[in-house]
Design an enzyme around this catalytic site. Structure first.
Site, PDB file in Angstrom:
ATOM      1  N   GLY A  39       0.790  -1.217   0.000  1.00 17.60           N
ATOM      2  CA  GLY A  39       0.000   0.000   0.000  1.00 17.60           C
ATOM      3  C   GLY A  39       0.821   1.265   0.000  1.00 17.60           C
ATOM      4  N   ASP A  60      10.657  -7.001  -1.523  1.00 16.91           N
ATOM      5  CA  ASP A  60       9.339  -7.546  -1.193  1.00 16.91           C
ATOM      6  C   ASP A  60       9.303  -8.998  -1.647  1.00 16.91           C
ATOM      7  OD1 ASP A  60       6.474  -8.195  -1.163  1.00 16.91           O
ATOM      8  OD2 ASP A  60       6.174  -6.040  -0.905  1.00 16.91           O
ATOM      9  N   SER A  67      -7.175  -9.217  -2.109  1.00 21.00           N
ATOM     10  CA  SER A  67      -7.447  -8.215  -1.078  1.00 21.00           C
ATOM     11  C   SER A  67      -6.460  -7.049  -1.115  1.00 21.00           C
ATOM     12  CB  SER A  67      -7.426  -8.859   0.313  1.00 21.00           C
ATOM     13  OG  SER A  67      -6.149  -9.393   0.605  1.00 21.00           O
ATOM     14  N   ASN A  68      -5.392  -7.159  -1.919  1.00 18.98           N
ATOM     15  CA  ASN A  68      -4.435  -6.051  -2.070  1.00 18.98           C
ATOM     16  C   ASN A  68      -4.979  -4.938  -2.967  1.00 18.98           C
ATOM     17  OD1 ASN A  68      -1.646  -8.365  -2.422  1.00 18.98           O
ATOM     18  ND2 ASN A  68      -2.503  -7.503  -0.570  1.00 18.98           N
ATOM     19  N   LEU A  69      -5.863  -5.292  -3.886  1.00 22.85           N
ATOM     20  CA  LEU A  69      -6.104  -4.442  -5.042  1.00 22.85           C
ATOM     21  C   LEU A  69      -6.858  -3.149  -4.738  1.00 22.85           C
ATOM     22  CD1 LEU A  69      -6.884  -7.136  -7.761  1.00 22.85           C
ATOM     23  CD2 LEU A  69      -4.695  -6.115  -7.138  1.00 22.85           C
ATOM     24  N   ARG A  71      -6.086  -1.015  -2.642  1.00 25.98           N
ATOM     25  CA  ARG A  71      -5.164   0.035  -2.199  1.00 25.98           C
ATOM     26  C   ARG A  71      -3.791  -0.049  -2.872  1.00 25.98           C
ATOM     27  NH1 ARG A  71      -5.270  -4.148   0.994  1.00 25.98           N
ATOM     28  NH2 ARG A  71      -3.429  -4.925   2.090  1.00 25.98           N
ATOM     29  N   ASP A 128       4.782  -2.972   7.128  1.00 23.73           N
ATOM     30  CA  ASP A 128       3.561  -2.916   7.929  1.00 23.73           C
ATOM     31  C   ASP A 128       3.695  -3.681   9.236  1.00 23.73           C
ATOM     32  OD1 ASP A 128       3.659  -5.494   7.012  1.00 23.73           O
ATOM     33  OD2 ASP A 128       1.651  -5.522   6.146  1.00 23.73           O
ATOM     34  N   ASN A 129       4.927  -3.847   9.726  1.00 20.63           N
ATOM     35  CA  ASN A 129       5.103  -4.583  10.977  1.00 20.63           C
ATOM     36  C   ASN A 129       6.260  -4.007  11.776  1.00 20.63           C
ATOM     37  OD1 ASN A 129       7.666  -6.476  10.507  1.00 20.63           O
ATOM     38  ND2 ASN A 129       6.500  -6.369   8.588  1.00 20.63           N
ATOM     39  N   CYS A 191      -3.231  -3.980   9.359  1.00 25.01           N
ATOM     40  CA  CYS A 191      -4.327  -3.552   8.475  1.00 25.01           C
ATOM     41  C   CYS A 191      -5.283  -4.696   8.192  1.00 25.01           C
ATOM     42  CB  CYS A 191      -3.767  -2.997   7.169  1.00 25.01           C
ATOM     43  SG  CYS A 191      -2.932  -1.409   7.359  1.00 25.01           S
ATOM     44  N   CYS A 336      -6.810 -17.855  12.481  1.00 23.47           N
ATOM     45  CA  CYS A 336      -7.275 -16.613  11.856  1.00 23.47           C
ATOM     46  C   CYS A 336      -6.762 -16.620  10.413  1.00 23.47           C
ATOM     47  CB  CYS A 336      -6.803 -15.383  12.629  1.00 23.47           C
ATOM     48  SG  CYS A 336      -5.009 -15.177  12.664  1.00 23.47           S
TER      49      CYS A 336
END
Length: 378
Positions: A39, A60, A67-69, A71, A128-129, A191, A336
């Site tokens: 993101g 990366d 579910s990425n798309l 953003r 993101d961590n 997120c 999860c």
């Protein structure tokens, strides 16, 4: 030296007051490493490439998912399942063939961070961590590299510049002046757990790219020593001052950190808590075949509807009110999406006296990889 094509390509930037050909040549001669192509990384990569940064590194190891798309605007639906680093490289080369793109299709770690970062002039952190943020901060400090920081959650974002040396040779604050030590993991939802407004990473990532360009060209004033806060829900913003802290383990009165450490352990739960037991998807599959284990799924209702393995759904935010639905004598497998929320659920349940809990390592994503590739996971 800029060629004719570059003079035309960057014309609207070159004609800016105080920018000129000199500023454009500084960009051409610069190199920037972007941590993460998600993101925050996507707008950073696009605007840095479009602006004419000569060499861009992308680190990366993830793949594009559906579910990425909403953003991560570098990617298309047809690219689901492909390497983010490779897709990003192709897209940026098409955007600006003058830019040299270097990809690192691997996780950044204490073993490779110094070798990778030392080859670049500055770093933009789109991770993101917490382990990665501390790792990148410390590596940049040891190497004397400026770091452009960004973070997003739900409707809110943050931007700052760390470790930048000013004209007088004074080094600015770093991430550990803001957060000397990490907060408990249960207080830092990702997120995927808390959600994020799709346009927010575009806003914050663009701000990061702006800071990187200012650092390279020397134009304007950067956010060194300041933390910019933005709330997309009401378009409010404020700027806080960051100062050097005495308890900073890198630069404080008694600096104790001189090498990179194990950042996963550093950001994990405190040592006085019991170790969380884990089970692999393959072991759980065997257990399901031979027995009937209680599988507790702590995702949200809509996630369960998209994909599930037949467990009992009790979303994480409802656990405290539904304790009587969870057995205390039989083993409970908690799951999860990727393993983060299930660990938090286990910590919460342990406080309620449960001692029969096992975490599904890697969550339903790992189940898809190892057991059921046909499962359509978001």
């Amino acid at each position: 030296m800029l060629n004719k094509e570059e003079l035309i390509r960057y014309n609207r930037q070159i004609i800016l007051p105080d920018f000129g050909v000199e500023g454009q040549e500084k960009l051409k001669n610069a190199s920037v490493l972007v941590i993460g192509a998600g993101g925050l990384g996507a707008p950073n990569l696009m605007y840095l490439a479009a602006a004419g940064v000569g060499r861009i590194g992308i680190i990366d190891f993830d793949e594009v998912s559906l579910s990425n798309l909403h953003r991560q605007v570098l990617f298309k639906t047809s690219e689901i399942g492909r390497s983010k680093a490779e897709v990003s490289s192709s897209r940026l080369s098409d955007l600006n063939p003058n830019v040299d793109i270097q990809i690192f299709n691997e996780p950044i770690s204490s073993s490779n961070a110094l070798d990778i970062i030392k080859e670049f002039d500055l770093v933009v952190d789109g991770s993101d961590n917490l382990p990665t943020r501390y790792l990148v901060n410390d590596a940049c400090f040891f190497l004397g590299k400026p770091l452009v920081y960004g973070a997003i959650f739900r409707y809110e974002g943050q931007v700052s510049v760390f470790n930048q040396t000013d004209q007088d040779g004074v080094k600015g604050p770093n991430y550990r002046d803001l957060f000397p030590t990490p907060p408990p993991p249960e207080l830092v939802p990702s997120c995927s757990e808390g959600g994020v407004m799709g346009v927010l990473p575009g806003i914050i990532g663009s701000m990061q790219a702006n800071e990187a360009i200012k650092i390279i060209t020397g134009i304007g004033t950067t956010l060194s020593g300041k933390l910019f806060l933005f709330d997309a829900s009401d378009m409010s913003s404020r700027t806080l001052n960051i100062t050097h802290q005495e308890n900073n383990p890198l630069t404080g009165d008694d600096p104790k950190l001189t090498v990179l450490i194990d950042y996963e352990a550093f950001c994990s739960v405190s040592s006085d808590q019991p170790i969380i037991r884990n089970i692999s998807p393959k072991a759980l599959k065997a257990m399901i075949t031979s027995d009937n284990p209680f599988v507790l799924d702590v995702r949200e209702d809509y996630e369960y509807e998209i994909a599930n393995i037949g467990g009992t759904l009790i979303p994480l935010n409802q656990l405290s009110d539904r304790l009587d639905e969870i057995p205390r004598n039989d083993q409970v497998i908690v799951m999860c999406k990727a393993g983060g929320r299930s660990e938090k659920a286990i910590r919460l349940l342990e406080k309620e006296g449960f001692d029969n809990l096992v975490n599904l390592s890697g969550g339903i994503l790992a189940w898809q990889r190892e057991i059921d590739p046909a499962l359509k996971v978001y």
